[in-house]
Design an enzyme around this catalytic site. Structure first.
Site, mmCIF file in Angstrom:
data_model
loop_
_atom_site.group_PDB
_atom_site.id
_atom_site.type_symbol
_atom_site.label_atom_id
_atom_site.label_comp_id
_atom_site.label_asym_id
_atom_site.label_seq_id
_atom_site.Cartn_x
_atom_site.Cartn_y
_atom_site.Cartn_z
ATOM 1 N N LYS A 179 -38.895 9.350 -79.433
ATOM 2 C CA LYS A 179 -39.312 7.414 -78.195
ATOM 3 C C LYS A 179 -38.964 6.710 -79.129
ATOM 4 O O LYS A 179 -38.610 6.664 -79.844
ATOM 5 C CB LYS A 179 -40.511 8.419 -77.376
ATOM 6 N N ARG A 210 -55.228 7.626 -69.481
ATOM 7 C CA ARG A 210 -53.676 7.244 -69.476
ATOM 8 C C ARG A 210 -52.838 8.555 -67.960
ATOM 9 O O ARG A 210 -53.299 8.643 -67.239
ATOM 10 C CB ARG A 210 -52.820 7.460 -70.887
ATOM 11 N N TYR A 227 -40.262 -25.438 -87.401
ATOM 12 C CA TYR A 227 -40.957 -25.912 -85.237
ATOM 13 C C TYR A 227 -42.474 -26.657 -85.670
ATOM 14 O O TYR A 227 -42.908 -26.053 -86.243
ATOM 15 C CB TYR A 227 -40.818 -25.616 -84.212
ATOM 16 N N MET A 246 -35.782 -17.894 -83.541
ATOM 17 C CA MET A 246 -35.781 -17.379 -82.846
ATOM 18 C C MET A 246 -34.768 -15.777 -83.189
ATOM 19 O O MET A 246 -34.720 -14.869 -83.776
ATOM 20 C CB MET A 246 -34.847 -17.557 -81.609
#
Length: 387
Positions: free
Chosen positions: A41, A139, A273, A321
């Protein structure tokens, strides 16, 4: 030598399909009395669905497991004809396509049985169904109170020739601690559910409970089928008990990039940053063209390990990013580092390179997330038996 006909990749996730095959073969030895379902998956945990599935089959996986029907249909489109189970569905899902493609389906509730039965009628063939019992994960799966009704509902549809109950299964909550009492309680609940189903007439082909951790550490829970996921890709599901090599596994993915820039900066230079890092001395910085847009955790600022010039360094400042910066310490042995040189974010750990587990520990997560989150912008390149 570089192939001049191919562009140089800024970054790549190299996947060794030979390792995946070998890992599955190792898992079959850990669970000799059971079949192995390789869980592929989420694009095979980021490794690439179709090639990883083929490698798992080559290693001895008799089943493949996916969450979504779309993943199962991709496997069929790629030519896989073996047993495939899909287990996470919503009302109105592509059940007819799945039944027509001979995909096994899981049902958690009576609505699932109804929709699968309707799909079988539409497809003109009997559906193969695995009933899931919630044994304590809270779940997916029917509760103990709802379980008898689910079994009866499925057996009624079976009597009508619309489906066959071929499996009963559940999922473990705490298998990464093999001695945790929750696992034993879940095993008891699973046995009770099997007894209820058997008393009502269910005769499944396979009973399955064990994930990677239980496949490696709880042979009493192997039943007829084990469902390893993370271990297929060579990562340890129980890192507190041992690394991959301790279980006969080898990490399949190496995430690497080429330095986009190398430059000298003075002491006191703010980096990236917010200047979350300031150089303590005159030093050399390297620019790595991978960032959170590619799946590098933003939390890895000032802690993510990167292998450059034969030793570990750490991300300097925040993860952007598209890029991160690494402080190369201004040491003499990095004087020859140049733009274009390869760096490794994680791999199999040989020679001291960082691993996915090292990254997981650095950012307080699990290795599952580290490999699975590597984005589609990062090309996957593959090593196979012919490489």
């Amino acid at each position: 030598m570089n192939d001049p006909s191919r562009p140089v990749l800024p970054a790549e996730a190299e996947v060794d399909l030979r390792a995946i095959s070998a890992n599955v073969a190792s898992l079959t030895r850990h669970a000799p009395s059971a079949e192995v379902m390789a869980v592929v998956k989420a694009d095979a945990y980021g490794h690439g669905l179709e090639p990883s599935a083929r490698a798992a089959r080559a290693g001895g996986a008799t089943w493949l497991g996916v969450a979504q029907i779309a993943e199962a249909l991709r496997l069929r489109a790629a030519g896989d004809t073996g047993r495939v189970l899909s287990w996470l569905h919503v009302p109105g899902d592509a059940f007819t396509d799945a039944v027509a493609a001979d995909v096994d389906l899981s049902a958690n509730a009576t609505w699932g049985v109804d929709e699968i039965a309707a799909a079988a009628r539409a497809a003109g063939r009997t559906a193969r169904v695995h009933l899931k019992i919630d044994t304590g994960l809270s779940r997916a799966g029917a509760s103990a109170d709802d379980w008898p009704a689910l079994v009866d509902h499925a057996l009624t549809a079976q009597a009508d020739g619309l489906l066959e109950v071929v499996g009963i299964w559940s999922h473990l909550a705490w298998a990464d601690d093999p001695k945790h009492p929750t696992t034993d309680r879940q095993a008891e609940a699973f046995e009770a559910a099997l007894d209820v189903a058997h008393a009502r007439g269910a005769r499944p082909e396979v009973r399955h409970l064990a994930n990677s951790a239980a496949a490696l550490t709880r042979p009493d829970l192997h039943y007829d089928l084990v469902r390893p996921g993370l271990a297929v890709y060579g990562l340890s599901p129980v890192p507190d008990l041992g690394g991959p090599a301790d279980f006969g596994l080898r990490p399949a993915m190496t995430l690497r990039a080429r330095l986009a820039l190398v430059k000298q900066v003075p002491a006191g230079s703010g980096v990236s940053y917010g200047h979350a890092y300031t150089t303590p001395r005159a030093t050399t910085l390297g620019l790595v063209p991978l960032g959170y847009g590619d799946g590098v955790p933003r939390a890895a600022g000032n802690c993510g390990p990167i292998w450059v010039a034969g030793r570990r360094h750490t991300i300097a400042g925040r993860v952007s990013m598209d890029q991160v910066v690494v402080d190369l310490d201004g040491r003499p042995d990095v004087a020859e580092v140049r733009a274009g040189d390869l760096v490794v974010l994680f791999g199999d750990g040989r020679d001291g390179q960082p691993t996915a587990q090292d990254w997981a520990e650095a950012v307080d997560t699990i290795s599952y997330e580290i490999v699975t989150r590597i984005g589609s912008r990062v090309p996957r390149t593959y090593l196979d038996a012919g490489s």
